[in-house]
Design a protein around this motif. Structure first.
Motif, short mmCIF file in Angstrom:
data_model
loop_
_atom_site.label_atom_id
_atom_site.label_comp_id
_atom_site.label_asym_id
_atom_site.label_seq_id
_atom_site.Cartn_x
_atom_site.Cartn_y
_atom_site.Cartn_z
N ALA A 1 19.60 -32.57 -3.50
CA ALA A 1 20.07 -31.34 -2.84
C ALA A 1 20.21 -31.53 -1.32
O ALA A 1 20.49 -30.59 -0.60
N LYS A 2 19.95 -32.76 -0.84
CA LYS A 2 20.04 -33.09 0.59
C LYS A 2 19.02 -32.33 1.44
O LYS A 2 19.22 -32.14 2.64
N ARG A 3 17.95 -31.87 0.81
CA ARG A 3 16.85 -31.32 1.60
C ARG A 3 15.97 -32.46 2.10
O ARG A 3 15.33 -32.36 3.13
N LEU A 4 15.90 -33.53 1.31
CA LEU A 4 15.10 -34.69 1.69
C LEU A 4 16.00 -35.90 1.86
O LEU A 4 17.00 -36.04 1.16
N ARG A 5 15.62 -36.78 2.76
CA ARG A 5 16.43 -37.99 2.98
C ARG A 5 16.43 -38.85 1.71
O ARG A 5 15.43 -38.95 1.00
N ASP A 6 17.57 -39.50 1.47
CA ASP A 6 17.61 -40.38 0.30
C ASP A 6 17.83 -41.84 0.72
O ASP A 6 18.09 -42.69 -0.13
N ASP A 7 17.72 -42.09 2.03
CA ASP A 7 17.79 -43.49 2.47
C ASP A 7 16.41 -44.16 2.38
O ASP A 7 16.26 -45.33 2.73
N ILE A 8 15.43 -43.40 1.93
CA ILE A 8 14.08 -43.94 1.67
C ILE A 8 13.76 -43.53 0.24
O ILE A 8 14.04 -42.39 -0.17
N SER A 9 13.21 -44.46 -0.53
CA SER A 9 13.03 -44.18 -1.97
C SER A 9 12.04 -43.04 -2.20
O SER A 9 11.17 -42.77 -1.37
N ALA A 10 12.19 -42.40 -3.36
CA ALA A 10 11.26 -41.32 -3.72
C ALA A 10 9.82 -41.85 -3.74
O ALA A 10 8.89 -41.16 -3.32
N ASP A 11 9.64 -43.08 -4.20
CA ASP A 11 8.29 -43.67 -4.20
C ASP A 11 7.72 -43.76 -2.79
O ASP A 11 6.56 -43.44 -2.57
N ASP A 12 8.55 -44.23 -1.86
CA ASP A 12 8.06 -44.36 -0.49
C ASP A 12 7.80 -43.01 0.15
O ASP A 12 6.86 -42.87 0.94
N ILE A 13 8.61 -42.03 -0.19
CA ILE A 13 8.33 -40.68 0.33
C ILE A 13 6.99 -40.20 -0.20
O ILE A 13 6.15 -39.66 0.53
N GLY A 14 6.76 -40.43 -1.49
CA GLY A 14 5.46 -40.07 -2.08
C GLY A 14 4.31 -40.79 -1.39
O GLY A 14 3.29 -40.20 -1.07
N ARG A 15 4.50 -42.08 -1.13
CA ARG A 15 3.43 -42.85 -0.47
C ARG A 15 3.19 -42.36 0.95
O ARG A 15 2.06 -42.31 1.42
N ALA B 1 6.32 -33.26 9.49
CA ALA B 1 6.65 -33.79 8.16
C ALA B 1 8.09 -33.43 7.79
O ALA B 1 8.83 -34.26 7.25
N ARG B 2 8.50 -32.21 8.08
CA ARG B 2 9.90 -31.80 7.80
C ARG B 2 10.86 -32.71 8.54
O ARG B 2 11.85 -33.17 7.99
N ALA B 3 10.58 -32.93 9.83
CA ALA B 3 11.48 -33.76 10.64
C ALA B 3 11.52 -35.19 10.10
O ALA B 3 12.58 -35.83 10.07
N ALA B 4 10.37 -35.69 9.65
CA ALA B 4 10.34 -37.07 9.15
C ALA B 4 11.20 -37.21 7.89
O ALA B 4 11.84 -38.24 7.69
N LEU B 5 11.22 -36.17 7.09
CA LEU B 5 11.76 -36.33 5.73
C LEU B 5 13.14 -35.73 5.51
O LEU B 5 13.74 -35.91 4.46
N ARG B 6 13.66 -35.03 6.50
CA ARG B 6 14.98 -34.45 6.24
C ARG B 6 16.05 -35.54 6.37
O ARG B 6 15.83 -36.57 7.03
N PRO B 7 17.21 -35.30 5.77
CA PRO B 7 18.26 -36.32 5.83
C PRO B 7 18.62 -36.62 7.27
O PRO B 7 18.66 -35.71 8.10
N ASP C 1 -1.49 -49.46 -1.92
CA ASP C 1 -0.27 -49.78 -1.19
C ASP C 1 0.16 -48.61 -0.34
O ASP C 1 0.42 -47.53 -0.86
N SER C 2 0.27 -48.82 0.96
CA SER C 2 0.97 -47.80 1.75
C SER C 2 2.41 -48.30 1.93
O SER C 2 2.72 -49.43 1.60
N PRO C 3 3.31 -47.44 2.41
CA PRO C 3 4.69 -47.89 2.56
C PRO C 3 4.77 -49.08 3.52
O PRO C 3 3.89 -49.29 4.34
N HIS D 1 7.84 -46.88 10.24
CA HIS D 1 8.50 -46.77 11.55
C HIS D 1 9.61 -45.74 11.50
O HIS D 1 9.72 -44.88 12.39
N ARG D 2 10.45 -45.82 10.48
CA ARG D 2 11.59 -44.89 10.42
C ARG D 2 11.11 -43.45 10.29
O ARG D 2 11.67 -42.54 10.91
N LEU D 3 10.08 -43.26 9.47
CA LEU D 3 9.59 -41.89 9.27
C LEU D 3 8.92 -41.36 10.54
O LEU D 3 9.12 -40.20 10.92
N ALA D 4 8.16 -42.20 11.21
CA ALA D 4 7.50 -41.76 12.45
C ALA D 4 8.55 -41.47 13.53
O ALA D 4 8.45 -40.47 14.25
N ARG D 5 9.55 -42.34 13.62
CA ARG D 5 10.62 -42.10 14.61
C ARG D 5 11.30 -40.77 14.36
O ARG D 5 11.54 -39.98 15.27
#
Lengths: 199, 199
Positions: free
Chosen positions: A136-150, A179-185, B168-170, B176-180
């Motif tokens: 839905a483009k609420r969360l970035r998809d250039d980082i995997s769902a697994d990494d977002i979870g981590r 957290a919002r800023a980190a994860l939005r597209p 495992d952390s990311p 880096h990308r998420l913090a930026r």
């Protein structure tokens, strides 16, 4: 001993867990001796360990519940609710996690078990929440769902440590915004479609 | 005992710290007994505790160094270097922090002392780095420099916990990308000046 009805069994199960949680929070993991568990729960060791074979199993049962509660909260209400919950949890209880953590360090079997305490369906729902957010483009998809979870795991663990040790972490509202800023597209703001519709 | 020259004193001080660090990482904080400290450092307890009045003081001296090293790294190279350093630190050593953390929990004096282990000038330089970043619009200024510092603390502590416990952390690049993204000014992307010059 008279047989317990199903309702009585369930009531007893809850009573043991609630008392054990108080006892761990009050005395720490190591400090929660069998005698103190008996006192806080109000049942004999025989009655307690009839339900949970060891102190470790009691703690894992409590952690499993916490984990499920957080995953359900996340799947139903999202990241901010999850962060808020962590900033409101009892610091004394969070400290028990840190103490228990030492056992995971040297014990690969326990660590594998620990990783899987989250009920599978709750994990799937949380993962589903992330993937749906990405679609839905609420969360970035250039980082995997697994990494977002981590990454969320890193944030929550960081909040837990600081609270457990009695330090100030940022207010929940600040953590929400970051957290919002980190994860939005990446391509939002003024021109939402300008940069990349994520090829 | 012959008097030590300044160079010898300095060499001995370093040797005690290096040996104590290995000993803590290997056996944990509680497990680092006086006998094991003697073995790992290769000096008698008399010689060791002539320099540091207690095991706790030895650990605090090591933590003070770590803290200074990280603050200097941050002030000189920024957030990404800081995150990378944390993802590369020895998990066994990070685990000692978690173990030591329990002592802070119930001890307000020790906690205050712990908060102040970072050398004042290193702290000022780090804070200066954040404020300069805000002025230069590299970092958001709608969140205070203090809160940005605390947020970085949450991230680093979260990484430390996960590594200490063996999870495992990311990857650093992902962090880096998420913090930026979390910390850059809200009004970036296509039209950098469009949204708000932060009234």
């Amino acid at each position: 001993m008279p047989r317990l009805t199903e309702a009585q069994k369930s009531e007893r199960h809850e009573r043991i867990l609630a008392g054990a949680r108080r006892c761990f929070a009050r005395y720490g993991y190591e400090g929660a001796t069998v005698v103190r568990l008996e006192e806080e729960i109000g049942l004999s060791r025989g009655a307690i360990f009839n339900w949970f074979p060891s102190k470790q199993e009691l703690f894992i049962a409590l952690a499993t519940r916490d984990n499920e509660r957080l995953l359900v909260l996340f799947a139903e209400e999202g990241i901010e609710a999850l962060i808020t919950a962590m900033t409101e949890d009892d610091p004394d209880w969070l400290a028990v996690y840190l103490e228990f953590g030492r056992r995971l360090k040297g014990d690969a079997d326990l660590r594998e078990r620990w990783k899987s305490i989250a009920p599978v369906d709750a994990r799937q729902r949380s993962r589903g929440w992330i993937e749906a957010g990405q679609k839905a483009k609420r969360l970035r998809d250039d980082i995997s769902a697994d990494d977002i979870g981590r990454f969320l795991g890193v944030l929550l663990d960081g909040i837990a440590v600081q609270r457990a040790l009695g330090f100030d972490s940022p207010a929940p509202e600040v953590l929400h915004r970051l957290a919002r800023a980190a994860l939005r597209p990446p391509s939002r703001s003024g021109n939402p479609q300008k940069r990349s519709p994520a090829a």
